[in-house]
Design a protein around this motif. Structure first.
Motif, PDB file in Angstrom:
ATOM      1  N   GLU A   1       0.808  -1.218   0.000  1.00  0.00           N
ATOM      2  CA  GLU A   1       0.000   0.000   0.000  1.00  0.00           C
ATOM      3  C   GLU A   1       0.842   1.270   0.000  1.00  0.00           C
ATOM      4  OE1 GLU A   1      -0.278  -2.494   2.218  1.00  0.00           O
ATOM      5  OE2 GLU A   1      -2.187  -3.414   1.695  1.00  0.00           O
ATOM      6  N   GLU A   2       2.074   1.197   0.515  1.00  0.00           N
ATOM      7  CA  GLU A   2       2.968   2.360   0.549  1.00  0.00           C
ATOM      8  C   GLU A   2       3.931   2.382  -0.635  1.00  0.00           C
ATOM      9  OE1 GLU A   2       2.772   0.430   3.679  1.00  0.00           O
ATOM     10  OE2 GLU A   2       1.011   1.677   4.001  1.00  0.00           O
ATOM     11  N   ALA A   3       3.690   1.545  -1.625  1.00  0.00           N
ATOM     12  CA  ALA A   3       4.508   1.456  -2.844  1.00  0.00           C
ATOM     13  C   ALA A   3       5.899   0.886  -2.581  1.00  0.00           C
ATOM     14  CB  ALA A   3       4.596   2.796  -3.559  1.00  0.00           C
ATOM     15  N   ASN A   4       6.050   0.117  -1.502  1.00  0.00           N
ATOM     16  CA  ASN A   4       7.302  -0.583  -1.235  1.00  0.00           C
ATOM     17  C   ASN A   4       7.257  -1.938  -1.931  1.00  0.00           C
ATOM     18  OD1 ASN A   4       8.365   1.397   0.625  1.00  0.00           O
ATOM     19  ND2 ASN A   4       6.803   0.678   2.039  1.00  0.00           N
ATOM     20  N   LEU A   5       8.337  -2.305  -2.557  1.00  0.00           N
ATOM     21  CA  LEU A   5       8.416  -3.580  -3.268  1.00  0.00           C
ATOM     22  C   LEU A   5       8.766  -4.680  -2.273  1.00  0.00           C
ATOM     23  CD1 LEU A   5       8.105  -4.800  -6.062  1.00  0.00           C
ATOM     24  CD2 LEU A   5      10.505  -4.287  -6.492  1.00  0.00           C
ATOM     25  N   GLN A   6       7.898  -5.682  -2.202  1.00  0.00           N
ATOM     26  CA  GLN A   6       8.045  -6.773  -1.237  1.00  0.00           C
ATOM     27  C   GLN A   6       8.291  -8.096  -1.967  1.00  0.00           C
ATOM     28  OE1 GLN A   6       7.772  -6.156   2.159  1.00  0.00           O
ATOM     29  NE2 GLN A   6       7.549  -4.007   1.596  1.00  0.00           N
TER      30      GLN A   6
ATOM     31  N   GLU B   1      19.829  -1.030  -5.666  1.00  0.00           N
ATOM     32  CA  GLU B   1      19.613   0.049  -6.635  1.00  0.00           C
ATOM     33  C   GLU B   1      18.464  -0.280  -7.583  1.00  0.00           C
ATOM     34  OE1 GLU B   1      22.092   2.253 -10.167  1.00  0.00           O
ATOM     35  OE2 GLU B   1      23.217   1.558  -8.413  1.00  0.00           O
ATOM     36  N   LEU B   2      18.411  -1.511  -8.073  1.00  0.00           N
ATOM     37  CA  LEU B   2      17.321  -1.936  -8.948  1.00  0.00           C
ATOM     38  C   LEU B   2      15.989  -1.836  -8.220  1.00  0.00           C
ATOM     39  CD1 LEU B   2      16.104  -3.335 -11.484  1.00  0.00           C
ATOM     40  CD2 LEU B   2      16.633  -5.516 -10.354  1.00  0.00           C
ATOM     41  N   LEU B   3      15.914  -2.348  -7.013  1.00  0.00           N
ATOM     42  CA  LEU B   3      14.665  -2.357  -6.256  1.00  0.00           C
ATOM     43  C   LEU B   3      14.193  -0.935  -5.946  1.00  0.00           C
ATOM     44  CD1 LEU B   3      15.486  -5.323  -3.860  1.00  0.00           C
ATOM     45  CD2 LEU B   3      14.138  -5.382  -5.970  1.00  0.00           C
ATOM     46  N   GLU B   4      15.117  -0.054  -5.585  1.00  0.00           N
ATOM     47  CA  GLU B   4      14.750   1.344  -5.330  1.00  0.00           C
ATOM     48  C   GLU B   4      14.250   2.019  -6.610  1.00  0.00           C
ATOM     49  OE1 GLU B   4      18.253   3.023  -3.544  1.00  0.00           O
ATOM     50  OE2 GLU B   4      17.794   2.141  -1.574  1.00  0.00           O
ATOM     51  N   SER B   5      14.882   1.718  -7.732  1.00  0.00           N
ATOM     52  CA  SER B   5      14.455   2.291  -9.016  1.00  0.00           C
ATOM     53  C   SER B   5      13.058   1.803  -9.394  1.00  0.00           C
ATOM     54  CB  SER B   5      15.443   1.922 -10.122  1.00  0.00           C
ATOM     55  OG  SER B   5      16.703   2.483  -9.868  1.00  0.00           O
ATOM     56  N   LEU B   6      12.773   0.531  -9.131  1.00  0.00           N
ATOM     57  CA  LEU B   6      11.446  -0.008  -9.431  1.00  0.00           C
ATOM     58  C   LEU B   6      10.374   0.624  -8.542  1.00  0.00           C
ATOM     59  CD1 LEU B   6      12.426  -3.737  -9.947  1.00  0.00           C
ATOM     60  CD2 LEU B   6      11.416  -2.231 -11.676  1.00  0.00           C
ATOM     61  N   GLU B   7      10.723   0.913  -7.299  1.00  0.00           N
ATOM     62  CA  GLU B   7       9.774   1.597  -6.415  1.00  0.00           C
ATOM     63  C   GLU B   7       9.509   3.020  -6.917  1.00  0.00           C
ATOM     64  OE1 GLU B   7      11.481   1.257  -2.507  1.00  0.00           O
ATOM     65  OE2 GLU B   7      10.639  -0.754  -2.216  1.00  0.00           O
ATOM     66  N   LEU B   8      10.559   3.715  -7.343  1.00  0.00           N
ATOM     67  CA  LEU B   8      10.396   5.067  -7.883  1.00  0.00           C
ATOM     68  C   LEU B   8       9.554   5.036  -9.157  1.00  0.00           C
ATOM     69  CD1 LEU B   8      11.082   8.082  -7.787  1.00  0.00           C
ATOM     70  CD2 LEU B   8      13.172   7.552  -9.060  1.00  0.00           C
TER      71      LEU B   8
ATOM     72  N   TYR C   1       7.270   2.906  -9.986  1.00  0.00           N
ATOM     73  CA  TYR C   1       5.881   2.653  -9.602  1.00  0.00           C
ATOM     74  C   TYR C   1       5.237   3.914  -9.041  1.00  0.00           C
ATOM     75  CZ  TYR C   1       1.848   0.397  -7.411  1.00  0.00           C
ATOM     76  OH  TYR C   1       0.571   0.040  -7.042  1.00  0.00           O
ATOM     77  N   ARG C   2       5.945   4.623  -8.178  1.00  0.00           N
ATOM     78  CA  ARG C   2       5.383   5.836  -7.573  1.00  0.00           C
ATOM     79  C   ARG C   2       5.077   6.903  -8.626  1.00  0.00           C
ATOM     80  NH1 ARG C   2       8.889   4.319  -3.065  1.00  0.00           N
ATOM     81  NH2 ARG C   2       7.593   4.279  -1.189  1.00  0.00           N
ATOM     82  N   VAL C   3       5.979   7.054  -9.590  1.00  0.00           N
ATOM     83  CA  VAL C   3       5.813   8.101 -10.594  1.00  0.00           C
ATOM     84  C   VAL C   3       4.803   7.706 -11.674  1.00  0.00           C
ATOM     85  CG1 VAL C   3       6.997   9.378 -12.437  1.00  0.00           C
ATOM     86  CG2 VAL C   3       8.086   9.099 -10.200  1.00  0.00           C
ATOM     87  N   PHE C   4       4.947   6.506 -12.250  1.00  0.00           N
ATOM     88  CA  PHE C   4       4.133   6.138 -13.402  1.00  0.00           C
ATOM     89  C   PHE C   4       2.791   5.503 -13.056  1.00  0.00           C
ATOM     90  CE2 PHE C   4       8.375   6.469 -15.233  1.00  0.00           C
ATOM     91  CZ  PHE C   4       8.111   7.294 -16.319  1.00  0.00           C
TER      92      PHE C   4
ATOM     93  N   GLU D   1       2.871  10.239  -8.469  1.00  0.00           N
ATOM     94  CA  GLU D   1       3.598  11.113  -7.552  1.00  0.00           C
ATOM     95  C   GLU D   1       4.618  11.930  -8.342  1.00  0.00           C
ATOM     96  OE1 GLU D   1       5.291   8.927  -4.308  1.00  0.00           O
ATOM     97  OE2 GLU D   1       3.364   8.076  -3.729  1.00  0.00           O
ATOM     98  N   PRO D   2       4.850  13.153  -7.919  1.00  0.00           N
ATOM     99  CA  PRO D   2       5.851  13.978  -8.617  1.00  0.00           C
ATOM    100  C   PRO D   2       7.248  13.429  -8.398  1.00  0.00           C
ATOM    101  CG  PRO D   2       5.041  15.124  -6.670  1.00  0.00           C
ATOM    102  CD  PRO D   2       4.227  13.864  -6.802  1.00  0.00           C
ATOM    103  N   LEU D   3       8.062  13.623  -9.386  1.00  0.00           N
ATOM    104  CA  LEU D   3       9.479  13.213  -9.303  1.00  0.00           C
ATOM    105  C   LEU D   3      10.232  14.325  -8.590  1.00  0.00           C
ATOM    106  CD1 LEU D   3      11.582  11.114 -10.074  1.00  0.00           C
ATOM    107  CD2 LEU D   3      11.880  12.299 -12.236  1.00  0.00           C
ATOM    108  N   ASP D   4      10.627  14.055  -7.346  1.00  0.00           N
ATOM    109  CA  ASP D   4      11.332  15.058  -6.552  1.00  0.00           C
ATOM    110  C   ASP D   4      12.795  15.125  -6.966  1.00  0.00           C
ATOM    111  OD1 ASP D   4       9.058  15.580  -5.083  1.00  0.00           O
ATOM    112  OD2 ASP D   4       9.526  14.047  -3.584  1.00  0.00           O
TER     113      ASP D   4
END
Length: 112
Positions: free
Chosen positions: A56-61, A91-98, A100-103, A107-110
């Motif tokens: 629900e928080e867009a974290n990849l599990q 790095e891959l997992l963080e990029s996939l979370e970003l 998901y959040r953006v596309f 969510e805006p890309l900070d």
């Protein structure tokens, strides 16, 4: 499993199949290939079924399950392998979370 989760991909040792959610076809081929290799190798080593899901928080599990009575499923190895993937593929997992959040969540890309 919560209905608010979005499955990114899954792999099953039982059916010897890999699944990528068609909503993620826009990912670069190299990322899709890396996800497939990571998931398939995981289920080959550990057994059972692995799904990679956004909570629900867009974290990849990493979510794993095994058939009841599957004596070949490695519970201990499962936890260790997930920790290893979280460390080596951070790095891959963080990029996939970003991604998901953006596309998906819009969510805006900070700028950091």
């Amino acid at each position: 499993m919560s209905e608010n989760r979005t499955i990114l991909c899954a792999s099953s040792k039982y059916e010897e199949k890999y699944y990528l959610n068609p909503e993620f076809d826009g990912l670069p081929d190299s990322i899709k290939d890396e996800l497939q290799a990571m998931c398939v190798l995981f289920t080959e080593d550990i057994g059972g079924i692995l799904t990679m899901e956004y909570d629900e928080e867009a974290n990849l599990q990493f979510v794993t399950m095994a058939d009841q009575g599957d004596l070949l499923y490695d519970d201990i190895g499962c936890a260790l392998k997930i920790k290893q993937l979280q460390r080596t593929k951070q790095e891959l997992l963080e990029s996939l979370e970003l991604y998901y959040r953006v596309f998906f969540l819009g969510e805006p890309l900070d700028a950091e």
